[in-house]
Write an enzyme that holds these catalytic residues in place. Structure first.
Site, short mmCIF file in Angstrom:
data_model
loop_
_atom_site.label_atom_id
_atom_site.label_comp_id
_atom_site.label_asym_id
_atom_site.label_seq_id
_atom_site.Cartn_x
_atom_site.Cartn_y
_atom_site.Cartn_z
N GLY A 1 -2.75 4.43 -2.41
CA GLY A 1 -1.78 4.48 -1.30
C GLY A 1 -0.43 3.95 -1.73
CD GLU B 1 -0.32 2.55 2.23
OE1 GLU B 1 -0.75 2.71 1.09
OE2 GLU B 1 -0.15 3.48 3.04
#
Ligand code: CAA
Length: 380
Positions: free
Chosen positions: A242, A363
């Site tokens: 990610g 993230e």
């Protein structure tokens, strides 16, 4: 070593650029103002293959490599970082883990539809009291025969209101700490699952960010991904990939702000010449261009490592750290170059500055990336 893009890569980049300019640019200011999710545009992105870019064609994916994903993410996020994060979450946080660790039945049921954008996915790790400290999950998943019962709250979930499928991380056995954590596929229509408050955000306002509430949600055992206790490793591995997506999103925001600044500074005049001809502005452009090139190379390096089957945990953290911090610096300078015009919405750069901020937070914050990087250095 070869720094040239292949013809196929150039085609993908150009297709994403064309789509962003024709489909995302119109209305981007309004969507930011009104916090409107780009429904139609996201559907079209799915049809073009941008939502399941790296998924095997046998599951309806586009079968492309991670370099292609970086190229497309940059072009989409250059124009609309909100569409960028919807795309990144679906590709990196949902499709990737399902394809790598899901059962064949899970792939057939969910991945085949996620990869085309027929449905959207969301990744649910963060909680009111567990953001950076991801092992401190308070959402529980207690096994009861052929199902688990989920209770808890998730926060700041990208695609939260528009997803149909949620990958939910939850604690099943606190005595085992992170080794008691599982990951489940939750369908939107499972009784007890409720989409909560939509967040009113500083940036990426076209993206759909919600809290989620789970009250005695019965999730069948076959919806658990991987073995019992695999959930934390699943989340960490998912986030490693990610971070390439978010690094590329930050790169896109940087290059969007730079291109607008370059064009503006070559037509705006002060003291008898274009402002780009004043060293004060020219040096800002030089710094921006250099940081963008570094950002792009870091994204490509990490994407290449992933495509080669090498470990990319470190390179994706480095890429995210640098690209996010660079996006913040570059967008602040873009507003400065635009002067008074930079402070108003029509010129886009103030939105880009607001959008850039989240890339240092989600993230894994920039500080979390430094933990990952420094631990790797000190282990060597
Ligand atoms: N791959 C595989 N396993 C990993 C791993 C990785 N990249 N990183 C850690 N692990 C494993 C470790 O090996 C360890 O397993 P063992 O005990 O079996 O050896 C286990 O995970 C725990 O690791 P740590 O002891 O290092 O755990 P920690 O508590 O010190 O935390 C951390 C490590 C890197 C700080 C981690 O908590 C982290 O990444 N935090 C940030 C979380 C995050 O990114 N949240 C963002 C939310 S999602 C989001 O923003 C999505 C969105 O909507 C856009």
């Amino acid at each position: 070593m070869n720094f040239e893009l292949s013809e196929e890569h150039i085609m993908i980049r150009d297709a994403a650029r064309e789509f962003a300019q024709t489909e995302l640019l119109p209305g981007v200011i309004d969507r930011d103002e009104t916090q409107t999710f780009p429904h139609e545009q996201i559907k079209k992105m799915g049809q073009l293959g941008f939502l399941g870019m790296m998924v095997d064609p046998k599951y309806n994916g586009a079968g492309m490599d991670t370099i292609s994903y970086v190229l497309a993410m940059e072009e989409i996020s250059k124009v609309d970082a909100s569409a960028g994060v919807a795309m990144s979450a679906n590709n990196s946080l949902v499709c990737w883990g399902l394809e790598k660790y899901g059962s064949e039945a899970q792939k057939q049921k969910y991945l085949t539809r996620l990869a085309t954008g027929e449905i959207l996915g969301a990744f649910c790790l963060s909680e009111p009291d567990a953001g950076s400290d991801a092992t401190s999950q308070k959402t529980t998943a207690i096994k009861n025969g052929d199902h688990y019962v989920l209770n808890g709250v998730k926060n700041w979930i990208t695609n939260g209101g528009n997803a149909s499928v949620y990958l939910v991380i939850a604690q099943s056995d606190l005595s085992k700490k992170h080794k008691g954590i599982n990951v489940f596929i939750v369908d939107k229509d499972m009784p007890g699952f409720v989409v909560g408050k939509k967040e009113n955000k500083l940036g990426i306002r076209g993206s759909d960010t919600h809290s989620l509430l789970f009250t005695d949600v019965k999730v069948p055992v076959e919806n658990r991904i991987g073995e019992e206790g695999f959930g934390f490793r699943f989340a960490m591995e998912t986030l490693s990939g990610g971070r390439i997506g978010i690094a590329a999103q930050a790169l896109g925001i940087s290059s969007g702000a730079y291109e607008l600044s370059l064009a503006y500074s070559q037509q705006r005049k002060s003291f008898g010449k274009e402002i780009a001809k004043h060293q004060a502005i020219a040096f800002k452009l030089a710094d921006m261009a250099t940081e963008i090139e570094i950002s792009r190379l870091l994204c490509f390096k990490s994407a290449w490592e992933k495509d080669q089957g090498k470990n990319y945990d470190l390179s994706s953290s480095k890429a995210k750290l640098f690209c996010a911090d660079a996006a913040m610096r570059i967008t602040v300078e873009a507003v400065q170059i635009h002067g008074g015009y930079g402070f108003v919405k029509e010129y886009h750069v103030e939105r880009m500055m607001r959008d850039a901020k989240i890339t240092q937070i989600y993230e894994g914050t920039s500080e979390i990336q430094k933990i990952v990087i420094s631990r790797a250095i000190l282990k060597d």
